[in-house]
Design a protein around this motif. Structure first.
Motif, PDB file in Angstrom:
ATOM      1  N   ASP A 258       2.527  40.514  79.081  1.00 39.44           N
ATOM      2  CA  ASP A 258       3.144  41.804  79.378  1.00 39.44           C
ATOM      3  C   ASP A 258       4.608  41.545  79.729  1.00 39.44           C
ATOM      4  O   ASP A 258       4.916  41.010  80.793  1.00 39.44           O
ATOM      5  CB  ASP A 258       2.418  42.467  80.561  1.00 39.44           C
ATOM      6  N   LEU A 259       5.512  41.928  78.836  1.00 37.48           N
ATOM      7  CA  LEU A 259       6.931  41.661  79.037  1.00 37.48           C
ATOM      8  C   LEU A 259       7.715  42.959  79.211  1.00 37.48           C
ATOM      9  O   LEU A 259       8.883  43.048  78.840  1.00 37.48           O
ATOM     10  CB  LEU A 259       7.492  40.849  77.855  1.00 37.48           C
ATOM     11  N   SER A 260       7.066  43.934  79.792  1.00 40.32           N
ATOM     12  CA  SER A 260       7.759  45.187  80.101  1.00 40.32           C
ATOM     13  C   SER A 260       8.759  44.949  81.223  1.00 40.32           C
ATOM     14  O   SER A 260       8.664  43.966  81.975  1.00 40.32           O
ATOM     15  CB  SER A 260       6.754  46.248  80.529  1.00 40.32           C
ATOM     16  N   VAL A 261       9.722  45.838  81.329  1.00 39.97           N
ATOM     17  CA  VAL A 261      10.717  45.723  82.397  1.00 39.97           C
ATOM     18  C   VAL A 261      10.038  45.743  83.761  1.00 39.97           C
ATOM     19  O   VAL A 261      10.422  45.001  84.677  1.00 39.97           O
ATOM     20  CB  VAL A 261      11.756  46.856  82.285  1.00 39.97           C
ATOM     21  N   GLU A 262       9.018  46.557  83.900  1.00 39.31           N
ATOM     22  CA  GLU A 262       8.322  46.640  85.180  1.00 39.31           C
ATOM     23  C   GLU A 262       7.677  45.302  85.551  1.00 39.31           C
ATOM     24  O   GLU A 262       7.792  44.832  86.701  1.00 39.31           O
ATOM     25  CB  GLU A 262       7.247  47.732  85.112  1.00 39.31           C
ATOM     26  N   SER A 263       7.036  44.674  84.576  1.00 34.15           N
ATOM     27  CA  SER A 263       6.380  43.398  84.841  1.00 34.15           C
ATOM     28  C   SER A 263       7.395  42.296  85.113  1.00 34.15           C
ATOM     29  O   SER A 263       7.248  41.497  86.039  1.00 34.15           O
ATOM     30  CB  SER A 263       5.496  43.014  83.648  1.00 34.15           C
ATOM     31  N   LEU A 264       8.451  42.252  84.312  1.00 36.27           N
ATOM     32  CA  LEU A 264       9.459  41.203  84.470  1.00 36.27           C
ATOM     33  C   LEU A 264      10.249  41.382  85.767  1.00 36.27           C
ATOM     34  O   LEU A 264      10.596  40.398  86.429  1.00 36.27           O
ATOM     35  CB  LEU A 264      10.407  41.204  83.272  1.00 36.27           C
ATOM     36  N   SER A 265      10.528  42.613  86.119  1.00 39.88           N
ATOM     37  CA  SER A 265      11.277  42.851  87.361  1.00 39.88           C
ATOM     38  C   SER A 265      10.459  42.435  88.569  1.00 39.88           C
ATOM     39  O   SER A 265      10.999  41.907  89.558  1.00 39.88           O
ATOM     40  CB  SER A 265      11.680  44.323  87.472  1.00 39.88           C
ATOM     41  N   ALA A 266       9.147  42.637  88.508  1.00 38.83           N
ATOM     42  CA  ALA A 266       8.288  42.192  89.608  1.00 38.83           C
ATOM     43  C   ALA A 266       8.319  40.671  89.719  1.00 38.83           C
ATOM     44  O   ALA A 266       8.335  40.117  90.833  1.00 38.83           O
ATOM     45  CB  ALA A 266       6.858  42.682  89.374  1.00 38.83           C
ATOM     46  N   ARG A 267       8.344  40.003  88.585  1.00 38.14           N
ATOM     47  CA  ARG A 267       8.415  38.540  88.597  1.00 38.14           C
ATOM     48  C   ARG A 267       9.736  38.057  89.207  1.00 38.14           C
ATOM     49  O   ARG A 267       9.796  37.014  89.861  1.00 38.14           O
ATOM     50  CB  ARG A 267       8.245  38.009  87.170  1.00 38.14           C
ATOM     51  N   ALA A 268      10.804  38.813  88.960  1.00 38.13           N
ATOM     52  CA  ALA A 268      12.118  38.456  89.517  1.00 38.13           C
ATOM     53  C   ALA A 268      12.316  38.976  90.933  1.00 38.13           C
ATOM     54  O   ALA A 268      13.352  38.716  91.542  1.00 38.13           O
ATOM     55  CB  ALA A 268      13.222  39.010  88.616  1.00 38.13           C
ATOM     56  N   ARG A 269      11.320  39.720  91.415  1.00 40.34           N
ATOM     57  CA  ARG A 269      11.371  40.298  92.768  1.00 40.34           C
ATOM     58  C   ARG A 269      12.573  41.232  92.934  1.00 40.34           C
ATOM     59  O   ARG A 269      13.296  41.208  93.931  1.00 40.34           O
ATOM     60  CB  ARG A 269      11.388  39.188  93.827  1.00 40.34           C
ATOM     61  N   LEU A 270      12.759  42.073  91.887  1.00 38.54           N
ATOM     62  CA  LEU A 270      13.818  43.073  91.895  1.00 38.54           C
ATOM     63  C   LEU A 270      13.230  44.410  91.451  1.00 38.54           C
ATOM     64  O   LEU A 270      12.180  44.452  90.813  1.00 38.54           O
ATOM     65  CB  LEU A 270      14.949  42.685  90.935  1.00 38.54           C
ATOM     66  N   SER A 271      13.897  45.495  91.770  1.00 37.69           N
ATOM     67  CA  SER A 271      13.462  46.786  91.264  1.00 37.69           C
ATOM     68  C   SER A 271      13.722  46.819  89.759  1.00 37.69           C
ATOM     69  O   SER A 271      14.620  46.128  89.263  1.00 37.69           O
ATOM     70  CB  SER A 271      14.233  47.920  91.943  1.00 37.69           C
ATOM     71  N   PRO A 272      12.950  47.600  89.001  1.00 35.80           N
ATOM     72  CA  PRO A 272      13.165  47.663  87.554  1.00 35.80           C
ATOM     73  C   PRO A 272      14.593  48.012  87.178  1.00 35.80           C
ATOM     74  O   PRO A 272      15.168  47.416  86.257  1.00 35.80           O
ATOM     75  CB  PRO A 272      12.175  48.740  87.096  1.00 35.80           C
ATOM     76  N   ARG A 273      15.184  48.966  87.861  1.00 35.39           N
ATOM     77  CA  ARG A 273      16.550  49.379  87.533  1.00 35.39           C
ATOM     78  C   ARG A 273      17.548  48.252  87.820  1.00 35.39           C
ATOM     79  O   ARG A 273      18.427  47.967  87.005  1.00 35.39           O
ATOM     80  CB  ARG A 273      16.902  50.635  88.342  1.00 35.39           C
ATOM     81  N   HIS A 274      17.397  47.635  88.995  1.00 36.43           N
ATOM     82  CA  HIS A 274      18.301  46.542  89.356  1.00 36.43           C
ATOM     83  C   HIS A 274      18.117  45.361  88.403  1.00 36.43           C
ATOM     84  O   HIS A 274      19.083  44.726  87.966  1.00 36.43           O
ATOM     85  CB  HIS A 274      18.036  46.118  90.801  1.00 36.43           C
TER      86      HIS A 274
END
Length: 317
Positions: free
Chosen positions: A225-241
């Protein structure tokens, strides 16, 4: 026998010269009488490459043999070209049966008016300059080499080897080109319409470690799952940020980066394995063969099955 004449000038890129020359020399070893390789500089005196290596030409322009294939390498010397080179190319280039440039050698061909009205490419860093300085040329920044009639232009440095192998294949057949590629320990697999660089090279490396880790995760897990939501969680950032930071630091959106990684992964599986199209589409993260087909047609101009038929090496026995 086809005479390959390589143009030499001060501050030429040495690999632009030696890479294709080794390919054509390998063809001569494969089949005697295939090519006669000659080099020429404006006055026949040695030139010094951009790396400091001295090259001794066989001829001056005045006594150079008529070429079947005229090869024009690139290098720093193309930025402020010797007018003797462009003047000679303007007169003699159209006489060659095949006109070839490597890397920024396209700038010399353009300066001599030999690319006007044609599609061409060059090193990705100079495509904008080529298009800006020569609006009559249709500059394509993506492929590693382009053919327009009997004029061939290639991208940066090692793409000259790919183009030379393609020319040998055209002249002598795939078996000859494959034998040379194996001897040089390079792949006879890069089609001209392949992008000049991989997703990892096309994008800048992010400065912040969490974003670098996400880049690596995408590369290693294209089917996840390479959605922005999934990747942002991995980076510990909000999706927008995350989306804003990723684009700022890498030069492309997360979605574009994922597209490139998946296409590259699928292409390699098509080239290197006998896996079926459906299996590859799942492994590359497309989910369905139709989704992968659309991505291939959009980017490479051919469907996955056609890509495999054209660019996967034939089995040897």
């Amino acid at each position: 026998m086809r005479t390959v004449l390589v143009v030499l000038f001060d501050a030429v890129q040495s690999l632009d010269v030696t890479g294709p020359v080794e390919v054509f020399a390998g063809a001569e070893n494969y089949r005697d009488g295939s090519y006669r390789i000659r080099t020429a500089s404006p006055d026949g005196t040695p030139v010094r490459t951009s790396s400091g290596l001295a090259l001794v030409p066989d001829h001056s322009f005045a006594d150079a043999p008529a070429p079947h294939t005229l090869l024009v390498p690139g290098g720093a010397g193309t930025r402020r070209p010797d007018p003797r080179v462009t003047d000679w190319l303007r007169e003699h280039g159209p006489r060659a049966e095949r006109l070839v440039s490597v890397c920024t050698g396209a700038l010399l061909l353009a300066g001599a008016g030999l690319l006007d009205g044609r599609r061409a490419t060059t090193h990705w860093a100079y495509c904008d300059k080529l298009a800006r300085d020569h609006p009559a040329i249709q500059v394509d920044p993506d492929p590693i080499y382009v053919r327009d009639g009997q004029v061939f232009t290639s991208a940066g440095v090692t793409s000259g080897i790919d183009l030379a192998l393609a020319l040998v294949e055209e002249d002598l057949g795939r078996d000859a080109a494959l034998a040379i590629a194996r001897h040089l320990v390079v792949f006879l697999r890069r089609p001209g319409n392949q992008a000049q660089f991989s997703a990892q090279l096309a994008a800048q490396t992010a400065q912040r470690e969490p974003l670098r880790e996400v880049q690596q995760w995408i590369t290693e897990h294209p089917d996840d799952d390479l959605s922005v939501e999934s990747l942002s969680a991995r980076a510990r950032l909000s999706p927008r940020h995350f989306a804003r930071a990723f684009r700022t630091e890498t030069g492309m959106t997360p979605g574009r980066y994922v597209e490139r990684v998946r296409l590259e992964h699928a292409r390699r599986l098509l080239e290197d394995t006998a896996d079926g199209i459906e299996e590859i589409s799942r492994a590359a993260g497309y989910g369905t063969p139709e989704a992968m087909r659309r991505a291939f047609v959009k980017t490479l101009g051919s469907a996955p099955a056609e890509y495999r038929r054209r660019f996967r090496p034939a089995p040897t026995h």
